[in-house]
Design a protein around this motif. Structure first.
Motif, PDB file in Angstrom:
ATOM      1  N   SER A 153      16.031  20.528  32.732  1.00  0.00           N
ATOM      2  CA  SER A 153      16.439  21.722  32.906  1.00  0.00           C
ATOM      3  C   SER A 153      17.207  21.754  34.250  1.00  0.00           C
ATOM      4  CB  SER A 153      15.731  22.876  32.334  1.00  0.00           C
ATOM      5  OG  SER A 153      15.492  22.661  31.059  1.00  0.00           O
ATOM      6  N   GLU A 154      16.431  21.396  35.204  1.00  0.00           N
ATOM      7  CA  GLU A 154      16.798  21.759  36.490  1.00  0.00           C
ATOM      8  C   GLU A 154      18.284  21.004  36.832  1.00  0.00           C
ATOM      9  OE1 GLU A 154      13.167  21.587  38.615  1.00  0.00           O
ATOM     10  OE2 GLU A 154      12.582  23.446  37.580  1.00  0.00           O
ATOM     11  N   MET A 155      18.106  19.679  36.525  1.00  0.00           N
ATOM     12  CA  MET A 155      19.345  18.977  36.893  1.00  0.00           C
ATOM     13  C   MET A 155      20.484  19.266  35.969  1.00  0.00           C
ATOM     14  SD  MET A 155      18.549  15.750  34.333  1.00  0.00           S
ATOM     15  CE  MET A 155      19.735  15.702  33.002  1.00  0.00           C
ATOM     16  N   LEU A 156      20.386  20.025  34.908  1.00  0.00           N
ATOM     17  CA  LEU A 156      21.550  20.317  34.093  1.00  0.00           C
ATOM     18  C   LEU A 156      22.235  21.833  34.507  1.00  0.00           C
ATOM     19  CD1 LEU A 156      20.089  19.008  30.640  1.00  0.00           C
ATOM     20  CD2 LEU A 156      22.083  18.139  32.025  1.00  0.00           C
ATOM     21  N   MET A 157      21.332  22.405  35.285  1.00  0.00           N
ATOM     22  CA  MET A 157      21.828  23.646  35.780  1.00  0.00           C
ATOM     23  C   MET A 157      23.224  23.534  36.439  1.00  0.00           C
ATOM     24  SD  MET A 157      20.160  26.331  34.583  1.00  0.00           S
ATOM     25  CE  MET A 157      20.250  25.710  33.246  1.00  0.00           C
ATOM     26  N   PRO A 158      23.843  24.774  36.524  1.00  0.00           N
ATOM     27  CA  PRO A 158      25.169  24.549  37.453  1.00  0.00           C
ATOM     28  C   PRO A 158      24.881  24.206  39.024  1.00  0.00           C
ATOM     29  CG  PRO A 158      25.151  26.611  36.208  1.00  0.00           C
ATOM     30  CD  PRO A 158      23.675  25.956  36.124  1.00  0.00           C
ATOM     31  N   ILE A 159      25.745  23.388  39.455  1.00  0.00           N
ATOM     32  CA  ILE A 159      25.542  23.071  40.647  1.00  0.00           C
ATOM     33  C   ILE A 159      26.063  23.881  42.062  1.00  0.00           C
ATOM     34  CG2 ILE A 159      25.222  20.247  40.445  1.00  0.00           C
ATOM     35  CD1 ILE A 159      28.176  20.048  40.338  1.00  0.00           C
ATOM     36  N   TYR A 160      26.978  24.605  41.409  1.00  0.00           N
ATOM     37  CA  TYR A 160      27.542  25.558  42.541  1.00  0.00           C
ATOM     38  C   TYR A 160      27.037  26.919  42.281  1.00  0.00           C
ATOM     39  CZ  TYR A 160      30.319  25.390  38.329  1.00  0.00           C
ATOM     40  OH  TYR A 160      30.701  25.310  37.143  1.00  0.00           O
ATOM     41  N   GLU A 161      27.178  27.886  43.227  1.00  0.00           N
ATOM     42  CA  GLU A 161      26.835  29.208  43.125  1.00  0.00           C
ATOM     43  C   GLU A 161      27.440  29.599  41.752  1.00  0.00           C
ATOM     44  OE1 GLU A 161      24.849  31.428  44.625  1.00  0.00           O
ATOM     45  OE2 GLU A 161      23.978  29.668  45.331  1.00  0.00           O
ATOM     46  N   ARG A 162      26.829  30.619  41.100  1.00  0.00           N
ATOM     47  CA  ARG A 162      27.646  31.025  39.738  1.00  0.00           C
ATOM     48  C   ARG A 162      28.704  31.992  40.204  1.00  0.00           C
ATOM     49  NH1 ARG A 162      24.843  30.661  35.392  1.00  0.00           N
ATOM     50  NH2 ARG A 162      26.709  31.222  34.313  1.00  0.00           N
ATOM     51  N   GLY A 163      29.352  32.290  38.943  1.00  0.00           N
ATOM     52  CA  GLY A 163      30.475  33.014  39.427  1.00  0.00           C
ATOM     53  C   GLY A 163      31.781  32.847  38.835  1.00  0.00           C
ATOM     54  N   LEU A 164      31.727  31.636  37.879  1.00  0.00           N
ATOM     55  CA  LEU A 164      33.032  31.179  37.397  1.00  0.00           C
ATOM     56  C   LEU A 164      33.041  31.661  35.891  1.00  0.00           C
ATOM     57  CD1 LEU A 164      33.107  27.497  38.953  1.00  0.00           C
ATOM     58  CD2 LEU A 164      34.401  29.481  39.465  1.00  0.00           C
ATOM     59  N   SER A 165      34.169  31.819  35.384  1.00  0.00           N
ATOM     60  CA  SER A 165      34.194  32.136  33.977  1.00  0.00           C
ATOM     61  C   SER A 165      34.169  30.888  33.172  1.00  0.00           C
ATOM     62  CB  SER A 165      35.447  32.858  33.979  1.00  0.00           C
ATOM     63  OG  SER A 165      36.521  32.143  34.032  1.00  0.00           O
ATOM     64  N   GLY A 166      34.175  30.762  31.904  1.00  0.00           N
ATOM     65  CA  GLY A 166      34.211  29.799  31.063  1.00  0.00           C
ATOM     66  C   GLY A 166      32.544  28.810  31.123  1.00  0.00           C
ATOM     67  N   THR A 167      31.823  29.313  31.416  1.00  0.00           N
ATOM     68  CA  THR A 167      30.481  28.768  31.288  1.00  0.00           C
ATOM     69  C   THR A 167      29.349  29.604  30.652  1.00  0.00           C
ATOM     70  OG1 THR A 167      29.372  29.327  33.460  1.00  0.00           O
ATOM     71  CG2 THR A 167      30.939  27.397  33.533  1.00  0.00           C
ATOM     72  N   ALA A 168      28.582  28.918  29.947  1.00  0.00           N
ATOM     73  CA  ALA A 168      27.357  29.853  29.362  1.00  0.00           C
ATOM     74  C   ALA A 168      26.220  28.994  29.061  1.00  0.00           C
ATOM     75  CB  ALA A 168      27.761  30.458  27.862  1.00  0.00           C
ATOM     76  N   ILE A 169      25.100  29.328  29.369  1.00  0.00           N
ATOM     77  CA  ILE A 169      23.752  28.478  29.407  1.00  0.00           C
ATOM     78  C   ILE A 169      23.139  28.646  28.069  1.00  0.00           C
ATOM     79  CG2 ILE A 169      21.731  28.197  30.340  1.00  0.00           C
ATOM     80  CD1 ILE A 169      23.815  27.629  32.396  1.00  0.00           C
ATOM     81  N   ALA A 170      22.982  27.433  27.542  1.00  0.00           N
ATOM     82  CA  ALA A 170      22.231  27.363  26.114  1.00  0.00           C
ATOM     83  C   ALA A 170      20.755  26.902  26.228  1.00  0.00           C
ATOM     84  CB  ALA A 170      22.958  26.129  25.348  1.00  0.00           C
ATOM     85  N   ALA A 171      19.835  27.687  25.389  1.00  0.00           N
ATOM     86  CA  ALA A 171      18.505  27.159  25.405  1.00  0.00           C
ATOM     87  C   ALA A 171      18.343  26.192  24.397  1.00  0.00           C
ATOM     88  CB  ALA A 171      17.683  28.177  25.428  1.00  0.00           C
ATOM     89  N   MET A 172      18.328  25.020  24.400  1.00  0.00           N
ATOM     90  CA  MET A 172      18.564  23.877  23.511  1.00  0.00           C
ATOM     91  C   MET A 172      17.372  23.175  23.280  1.00  0.00           C
ATOM     92  SD  MET A 172      20.668  20.519  23.678  1.00  0.00           S
ATOM     93  CE  MET A 172      19.731  19.557  24.586  1.00  0.00           C
ATOM     94  N   LEU A 173      17.020  22.619  22.315  1.00  0.00           N
ATOM     95  CA  LEU A 173      15.691  21.798  21.950  1.00  0.00           C
ATOM     96  C   LEU A 173      15.939  20.336  21.669  1.00  0.00           C
ATOM     97  CD1 LEU A 173      12.838  23.203  22.168  1.00  0.00           C
ATOM     98  CD2 LEU A 173      12.794  22.950  19.467  1.00  0.00           C
ATOM     99  N   ASP A 174      15.525  19.467  22.275  1.00  0.00           N
ATOM    100  CA  ASP A 174      15.812  18.221  21.782  1.00  0.00           C
ATOM    101  C   ASP A 174      14.584  17.339  21.677  1.00  0.00           C
ATOM    102  OD1 ASP A 174      16.878  15.735  21.579  1.00  0.00           O
ATOM    103  OD2 ASP A 174      18.502  15.831  22.960  1.00  0.00           O
ATOM    104  N   GLY A 175      14.150  17.042  20.453  1.00  0.00           N
ATOM    105  CA  GLY A 175      12.921  16.550  20.206  1.00  0.00           C
ATOM    106  C   GLY A 175      12.213  17.758  20.429  1.00  0.00           C
ATOM    107  N   MET A 176      11.140  17.727  20.933  1.00  0.00           N
ATOM    108  CA  MET A 176       9.928  18.808  21.051  1.00  0.00           C
ATOM    109  C   MET A 176      10.216  19.253  22.524  1.00  0.00           C
ATOM    110  SD  MET A 176       8.803  18.572  18.312  1.00  0.00           S
ATOM    111  CE  MET A 176       7.390  19.750  18.386  1.00  0.00           C
ATOM    112  N   ARG A 177      11.463  18.988  23.317  1.00  0.00           N
ATOM    113  CA  ARG A 177      11.562  19.539  24.563  1.00  0.00           C
ATOM    114  C   ARG A 177      12.659  20.661  24.749  1.00  0.00           C
ATOM    115  NH1 ARG A 177      11.240  15.003  28.915  1.00  0.00           N
ATOM    116  NH2 ARG A 177      10.702  16.529  30.510  1.00  0.00           N
ATOM    117  N   PRO A 178      12.332  21.730  25.177  1.00  0.00           N
ATOM    118  CA  PRO A 178      13.062  22.750  25.454  1.00  0.00           C
ATOM    119  C   PRO A 178      13.901  22.368  26.840  1.00  0.00           C
ATOM    120  CG  PRO A 178      11.057  23.393  26.114  1.00  0.00           C
ATOM    121  CD  PRO A 178      10.691  22.062  25.750  1.00  0.00           C
TER     122      PRO A 178
END
Ligand code: TYD
Ligand code: MG
Length: 454
Positions: free
Chosen positions: A278-303
């Protein structure tokens, strides 16, 4: 060997189904135009490998002793976990993926990480000195790694029988051929034959074999799909070969759970395990941009938590474009239609581009909510606060439906510092831990818009 009779068969490149005549549609998997022709030479002495040693009499289940399978650790935490706790002795493991994704790298890293594990690495693609160069680059202990540049499978088995390694790696199945069949290396018949010979070798000696197989981007011929029923375990690489993250997914496992995934990062020194994806998939810049939303997804058994990015702009030409990377474009069209019909947003004259961060391919319906929010955020140029995440499926009437394992998603989101999560109002959280997370329950898309984009 006496020359046998030639027989023509058709194989489905999608599922490996065999037919004696050409068909427009494969009866097994229902795909169109996937049958390819192959000439097979039928010889009387056809080698038939059995997945298990032949047994003389039927036995009562209770009579059979339950032998514990012996596993060998590959000194790679993620790979071991994916295999169900190490590789099982005598098993045949197929690692599939597109060219350049890292199959050879990962498999060469195994002997370099395992001191004392005598490994025979058979290469049919690279010369021994190329493998040596790669090994030098990867670093590690190469004392117990033996390289054999050979493509005739009978020679490989003979060498392995003499050497008795603890593990054998064959790179790749498409370059190997057997004397038993007459077609060229890489054909369906050869691939099947080579695999059954290796399976027989693994079962009869107890030496585990890792087999590498290519999948080409354009409707491959004779891909590893043909082999899925023969082998014990199928691991498949996913991800973007241009990005640095690679996902290894377990598609079949006779000795463990499937739909597990492991995440690796391609670095200058090979593939490194990513323990907190999850940490690697987080936004790489400081937040504050429109057009992005964070999903809490499950792949296999892993959130996982990851960023969904959308760009909505006025269509330059008459027809609007819709494009999605890592997400099913038909599902995107469905979600846009729901927004239009159920919440009154006019998107028919807008181009919509959607991207899943990190080259991820997503098929968890729980991401719908984040997709809709990213689209609306871009459309309104509204920045969604950085501590909010989403988990919910969107139905055709605009209702937000509950998703499975909500507690796991909440725990992971909380661990990553999220404070607020939008979920379906039909989710039951009774008796579940919410880790101090503020849960906002929404019943449908209009309610979501009222609550978030006010
Ligand atoms: P490779 O394992 O050869 O892919 P495959 O066997 O699946 O075809 O590796 C693919 C890419 O990885 C190649 O383009 C080079 C890159 N790479 C690194 O970035 N770092 C490394 O340490 C190694 C060995 C390869
Ligand atoms: Mg390779």
């Amino acid at each position: 060997m006496a020359a046998g009779k030639e027989k023509t068969v058709w194989f489905c490149t999608n599922c490996g189904n065999e037919s004696s005549k050409w068909l427009g549609r494969c009866p097994a998997c229902g795909e169109w135009n996937t049958m390819v022709e192959h000439k097979e030479v039928v010889t009387k002495t056809k080698h038939i490998a059995s997945a298990v040693p032949v047994q003389q009499h039927p036995q009562q289940l209770a009579e059979i002793g339950s032998a514990q399978e012996h596993r060998i650790s590959l000194h790679n935490g993620e790979l071991d976990r994916l295999l169900g706790g190490g590789i099982v002795e005598g098993s045949l493991v197929l690692i599939g993926g597109e060219p350049g994704i890292g199959k050879s790298t990962l498999s060469l890293q195994i002997p370099l990480a395992c001191k004392g594990l005598k490994t025979l690495y058979v290469t049919g693609e690279e010369s021994a000195s190329q493998v040596k160069m790669r090994a030098d680059r990867l670093g590690g202990d190469d004392a117990d790694c033996f390289i054999f540049s050979e493509t005739l499978v009978e020679n490989i088995v003979a060498a392995a029988n003499e050497m008795r390694p603890h593990l054998m790696i064959v790179d790749s199945v498409q370059t190997m051929y057997s004397q038993n069949v007459d077609s060229s290396a890489g054909s369906v018949t050869q691939i099947k034959e080579v695999t059954s010979i290796l399976l027989h070798f693994a079962k009869s000696t107890g030496i585990p074999v890792i087999l590498i197989g290519h999948i080409t981007k354009d409707g491959y011929i004779a891909g590893p799909k043909v082999l899925e029923h023969i082998v014990d375990v199928v691991l498949q690489f996913e991800g973007d070969d241009k990005g640095s993250y690679r996902i290894l997914r377990s598609i079949k496992n006779r000795f463990g759970a499937t739909s597990e995934i492991a995440v690796f990062e391609m670095t200058g020194k090979g593939l490194k395990e990513v323990l907190n994806p999850s940490e690697m998939l987080m936004p790489i810049y400081e937040r504050g941009l429109s057009g992005t939303a964070i999903a809490a997804m499950l792949d296999g058994m892993r959130p996982f938590l990851f960023e969904v990015q959308a760009l909505v702009s006025t269509a330059a030409y008459g027809t609007a474009q819709r494009s999605a990377t890592g997400f099913d474009v038909r599902r995107l069209n469905m979600l846009l239609a729901v927004l239009e019909k159920r919440a009154g947003f006019r998107l028919n004259m807008k181009d919509v581009f959607l991207n899943m961060a990190g080259g991820l391919r997503v098929n968890d319906p729980a991401c719908d909510l984040a997709v809709i929010c990213a689209v609306l955020s871009s459309s309104f140029d509204f920045v969604i606060p950085s501590d909010i995440c989403f988990a919910g499926e969107v139905g055709l009437s605009g209702e937000i439906r509950p998703v499975n394992q909500i507690e796991k998603r909440i725990t992971e989101a909380s661990r990553l510092g999220f404070r607020k999560m939008y979920i379906s109002s039909f989710s039951s959280l009774e008796g579940k831990k919410t880790e101090g997370m503020e849960i906002v329950k929404v019943a449908d898309v209009p309610a979501l818009v009222r609550s978030l984009f006010k």
